[in-house]
Design a protein around this motif. Structure first.
Motif, mmCIF file in Angstrom:
data_model
loop_
_atom_site.group_PDB
_atom_site.id
_atom_site.type_symbol
_atom_site.label_atom_id
_atom_site.label_comp_id
_atom_site.label_asym_id
_atom_site.label_seq_id
_atom_site.Cartn_x
_atom_site.Cartn_y
_atom_site.Cartn_z
ATOM 1 N N LEU A 74 -2.646 -16.417 4.793
ATOM 2 C CA LEU A 74 -3.672 -17.545 5.027
ATOM 3 C C LEU A 74 -4.441 -17.007 6.330
ATOM 4 O O LEU A 74 -3.878 -16.205 7.230
ATOM 5 C CB LEU A 74 -3.222 -18.691 5.449
ATOM 6 C CG LEU A 74 -2.276 -19.510 4.282
ATOM 7 C CD1 LEU A 74 -1.648 -20.768 4.792
ATOM 8 C CD2 LEU A 74 -3.109 -19.818 3.281
ATOM 9 N N ILE A 75 -5.720 -17.555 6.798
ATOM 10 C CA ILE A 75 -6.326 -17.139 7.723
ATOM 11 C C ILE A 75 -6.171 -18.261 8.829
ATOM 12 O O ILE A 75 -6.500 -19.472 8.472
ATOM 13 C CB ILE A 75 -7.936 -17.010 7.363
ATOM 14 C CG1 ILE A 75 -8.138 -15.951 6.466
ATOM 15 C CG2 ILE A 75 -8.588 -16.412 8.872
ATOM 16 C CD1 ILE A 75 -7.894 -14.388 7.113
ATOM 17 N N GLY B 104 -3.555 -21.413 15.705
ATOM 18 C CA GLY B 104 -2.411 -21.230 14.828
ATOM 19 C C GLY B 104 -2.451 -21.965 13.537
ATOM 20 O O GLY B 104 -1.473 -21.785 12.657
ATOM 21 N N ARG B 105 -3.254 -22.797 13.310
ATOM 22 C CA ARG B 105 -3.284 -23.741 12.188
ATOM 23 C C ARG B 105 -4.213 -23.249 11.146
ATOM 24 O O ARG B 105 -5.026 -22.352 11.268
ATOM 25 C CB ARG B 105 -3.845 -25.127 12.416
ATOM 26 C CG ARG B 105 -5.345 -25.087 12.889
ATOM 27 C CD ARG B 105 -5.614 -26.957 13.379
ATOM 28 N NE ARG B 105 -6.945 -26.643 14.095
ATOM 29 C CZ ARG B 105 -8.166 -26.565 13.482
ATOM 30 N NH1 ARG B 105 -8.136 -26.644 11.904
ATOM 31 N NH2 ARG B 105 -9.330 -26.377 14.033
ATOM 32 N N LYS B 106 -4.160 -23.605 9.721
ATOM 33 C CA LYS B 106 -4.827 -23.107 8.611
ATOM 34 C C LYS B 106 -6.230 -23.457 8.772
ATOM 35 O O LYS B 106 -6.535 -24.549 9.213
ATOM 36 C CB LYS B 106 -4.314 -23.654 7.138
ATOM 37 C CG LYS B 106 -4.996 -23.111 6.168
ATOM 38 C CD LYS B 106 -4.409 -23.719 4.957
ATOM 39 C CE LYS B 106 -4.900 -25.126 4.819
ATOM 40 N NZ LYS B 106 -4.591 -25.591 3.489
ATOM 41 N N LEU B 107 -7.281 -22.739 8.622
ATOM 42 C CA LEU B 107 -8.610 -23.141 8.481
ATOM 43 C C LEU B 107 -8.774 -24.333 7.522
ATOM 44 O O LEU B 107 -8.261 -24.448 6.603
ATOM 45 C CB LEU B 107 -9.657 -22.123 8.201
ATOM 46 C CG LEU B 107 -9.416 -20.867 9.062
ATOM 47 C CD1 LEU B 107 -10.589 -19.999 8.742
ATOM 48 C CD2 LEU B 107 -9.886 -21.285 10.518
ATOM 49 N N SER B 108 -9.682 -25.339 7.855
ATOM 50 C CA SER B 108 -9.930 -26.339 7.187
ATOM 51 C C SER B 108 -11.342 -26.916 7.389
ATOM 52 O O SER B 108 -12.028 -26.866 8.265
ATOM 53 C CB SER B 108 -9.188 -27.577 7.671
ATOM 54 O OG SER B 108 -9.422 -28.710 6.940
ATOM 55 N N LYS B 109 -11.919 -27.371 5.969
ATOM 56 C CA LYS B 109 -13.370 -27.774 6.019
ATOM 57 C C LYS B 109 -13.585 -29.024 6.818
ATOM 58 O O LYS B 109 -14.396 -29.112 7.391
ATOM 59 C CB LYS B 109 -13.741 -27.821 4.403
ATOM 60 C CG LYS B 109 -14.001 -26.709 3.859
ATOM 61 C CD LYS B 109 -14.455 -26.640 2.311
ATOM 62 C CE LYS B 109 -13.428 -27.488 1.515
ATOM 63 N NZ LYS B 109 -13.797 -27.509 0.137
ATOM 64 N N SER B 110 -12.270 -29.849 6.712
ATOM 65 C CA SER B 110 -12.515 -31.227 7.129
ATOM 66 C C SER B 110 -12.311 -31.177 8.487
ATOM 67 O O SER B 110 -12.911 -32.085 9.392
ATOM 68 C CB SER B 110 -11.391 -32.071 6.570
ATOM 69 O OG SER B 110 -10.169 -31.608 6.864
ATOM 70 N N ARG C 73 -4.096 -17.157 -4.955
ATOM 71 C CA ARG C 73 -4.647 -18.447 -4.105
ATOM 72 C C ARG C 73 -3.624 -18.262 -2.634
ATOM 73 O O ARG C 73 -2.707 -17.319 -2.651
ATOM 74 C CB ARG C 73 -4.315 -19.603 -4.809
ATOM 75 C CG ARG C 73 -2.978 -19.998 -5.217
ATOM 76 C CD ARG C 73 -2.628 -21.180 -6.078
ATOM 77 N NE ARG C 73 -1.513 -21.483 -6.308
ATOM 78 C CZ ARG C 73 -1.026 -22.428 -7.594
ATOM 79 N NH1 ARG C 73 -2.103 -23.432 -7.867
ATOM 80 N NH2 ARG C 73 0.315 -22.428 -7.750
ATOM 81 N N GLY C 74 -3.906 -18.967 -1.915
ATOM 82 C CA GLY C 74 -3.229 -18.980 -0.534
ATOM 83 C C GLY C 74 -1.834 -19.259 -0.494
ATOM 84 O O GLY C 74 -1.353 -20.107 -1.502
ATOM 85 N N HIS D 293 -15.219 -21.398 4.281
ATOM 86 C CA HIS D 293 -14.863 -20.683 5.673
ATOM 87 C C HIS D 293 -14.161 -19.628 5.320
ATOM 88 O O HIS D 293 -14.090 -18.858 4.198
ATOM 89 C CB HIS D 293 -13.947 -21.560 6.671
ATOM 90 C CG HIS D 293 -12.721 -22.125 5.969
ATOM 91 N ND1 HIS D 293 -11.704 -21.267 5.411
ATOM 92 C CD2 HIS D 293 -12.353 -23.432 5.507
ATOM 93 C CE1 HIS D 293 -10.830 -22.108 4.789
ATOM 94 N NE2 HIS D 293 -11.014 -23.445 5.011
ATOM 95 N N LEU D 294 -13.677 -18.863 6.359
ATOM 96 C CA LEU D 294 -13.228 -17.285 5.940
ATOM 97 C C LEU D 294 -12.087 -17.215 5.239
ATOM 98 O O LEU D 294 -11.664 -16.530 4.507
ATOM 99 C CB LEU D 294 -12.859 -16.608 7.571
ATOM 100 C CG LEU D 294 -13.808 -15.955 8.548
ATOM 101 C CD1 LEU D 294 -13.229 -15.803 9.669
ATOM 102 C CD2 LEU D 294 -14.394 -15.122 7.721
ATOM 103 N N GLY D 295 -11.250 -18.501 5.413
ATOM 104 C CA GLY D 295 -10.088 -18.466 4.381
ATOM 105 C C GLY D 295 -10.568 -18.583 3.064
ATOM 106 O O GLY D 295 -9.871 -18.008 2.190
ATOM 107 N N HIS D 296 -11.600 -19.274 2.460
ATOM 108 C CA HIS D 296 -12.095 -19.190 1.183
ATOM 109 C C HIS D 296 -12.593 -17.931 0.581
ATOM 110 O O HIS D 296 -12.527 -17.384 -0.242
ATOM 111 C CB HIS D 296 -13.202 -20.206 1.235
ATOM 112 C CG HIS D 296 -12.830 -21.643 1.388
ATOM 113 N ND1 HIS D 296 -13.176 -22.266 2.382
ATOM 114 C CD2 HIS D 296 -12.109 -22.339 0.550
ATOM 115 C CE1 HIS D 296 -12.763 -23.609 2.176
ATOM 116 N NE2 HIS D 296 -12.151 -23.625 1.149
#
Length: 294
Positions: free
Chosen positions: A258-259, A264-270, A228-229, A21-24
């Motif tokens: 962090l993105i 307001g939460r951190k992006l997550s793959k899961s 890293r983040g 995702h964008l954070g990565h």
């Protein structure tokens, strides 16, 4: 004769257990650009120890997304699954030093111990991520008691005896931070490994934890700059402790912003956040994605 300093080496290390995702993208691009700025190396590592969640199609998607962003990395790509003996050797060294112990409590038993203590008015320590510290009931077992328990083939983890580890490490630990922590911390950061309690280093169903494998991998790849983040800022305390105990080099650290999602939460793959593949399918160009990160 003067000693030639190592070439600056950066790495991006995703787990192939979902789509990027964008954070990565922010982390990968930041690493690549910092490496280019100092004529350094940019490496790619796939943290694929969890074979139940990591899949070949996700690995292929990671390589495709990074290439689409215009990133290039040095070959070969390092896969953690190819280096399991190295993590086992590191764990064995800590065993010989008397700094780890087998832990047999289930998640339910841990919750019960924490609940009982808190209902009795005793505050239970929690790590920076909010998880309760392990009760450590097995910490004081004799060698014979540990051997008997291990012969039973009960599922268990190997945990770091934090108090013993800190004593073995000696002087207080710190790291050099060129980014910033959650509260804007930068410069020389005093490490606080004790805040994490007796962290897991290995489990019956996973040959190495993130904490153990990341320090072994960074040393094995000659990583000089860990970028890293900020969600991993506090985990650096544990990594500095393990580096000290195992005699591994200390990288420089840079934790970036962090993105966050709309909530307001951190992006997550899961959690199914919008991934790079979906953005590409919507017609966004790689440059447009980079612009979103500004």
């Amino acid at each position: 004769m003067p000693i030639t300093p190592p070439r600056p080496t950066f790495r991006f290390a995703p787990s192939p257990n979902g789509l990027l995702h964008l954070g990565h993208a922010l982390s990968a691009i930041t690493n690549a650009e910092m490496a280019e700025a100092c004529n350094g190396s940019f490496l790619l590592r796939l943290e694929d120890i969890d074979r139940t969640r990591c899949r070949p199609e996700f690995e292929a998607a990671i390589l495709r997304d990074l290439a689409w962003l215009g990133l290039r990395w040095e070959e070969p790509v390092r896969r953690q699954s190819d280096h399991l003996p190295l993590y086992a050797q590191a764990l064995e060294r800590l065993k010989r030093m008397g700094l780890v112990y087998p832990a047999f409590l289930t998640r339910g038993e841990i919750r019960a111990a924490v609940t009982a203590a808190e209902e009795d008015g005793r505050p239970w320590p929690r790590d920076p991520d909010g998880a309760a510290h392990y009760p450590g009931l097995e910490r004081g077992w004799s060698a014979a008691e540990r051997a008997d328990a291990l012969r039973s083939d009960r599922p268990h983890a190997w945990r770091l005896d934090m108090a013993r580890a800190l004593q073995a490490a000696g002087a207080p630990l710190s790291w050099a931070e060129s980014g910033a922590g959650p509260q804007g911390e930068t410069g020389t950061i005093q490490a606080d490994p004790a805040a994490w309690g007796d962290v897991v280093l290995s489990r019956s169903d996973a040959p190495s934890s993130y904490h153990l494998s990341v320090v072994v991998d960074d040393a094995g790849q000659g990583v000089t700059h860990v970028v890293r983040g900020r969600d991993l800022f506090h985990a650096t305390s544990v990594h500095r402790l393990l580096q000290k105990l195992l005699g591994l080099p200390e990288p420089l650290y840079h934790h970036h912003r962090l993105i966050l999602g709309p909530d307001g939460r951190k992006l997550s793959k899961s959690l199914g956040d919008t991934g790079l593949e979906a953005l590409r399918a919507r017609g966004l160009s790689a440059q447009a994605v980079r612009d979103l990160l500004l």
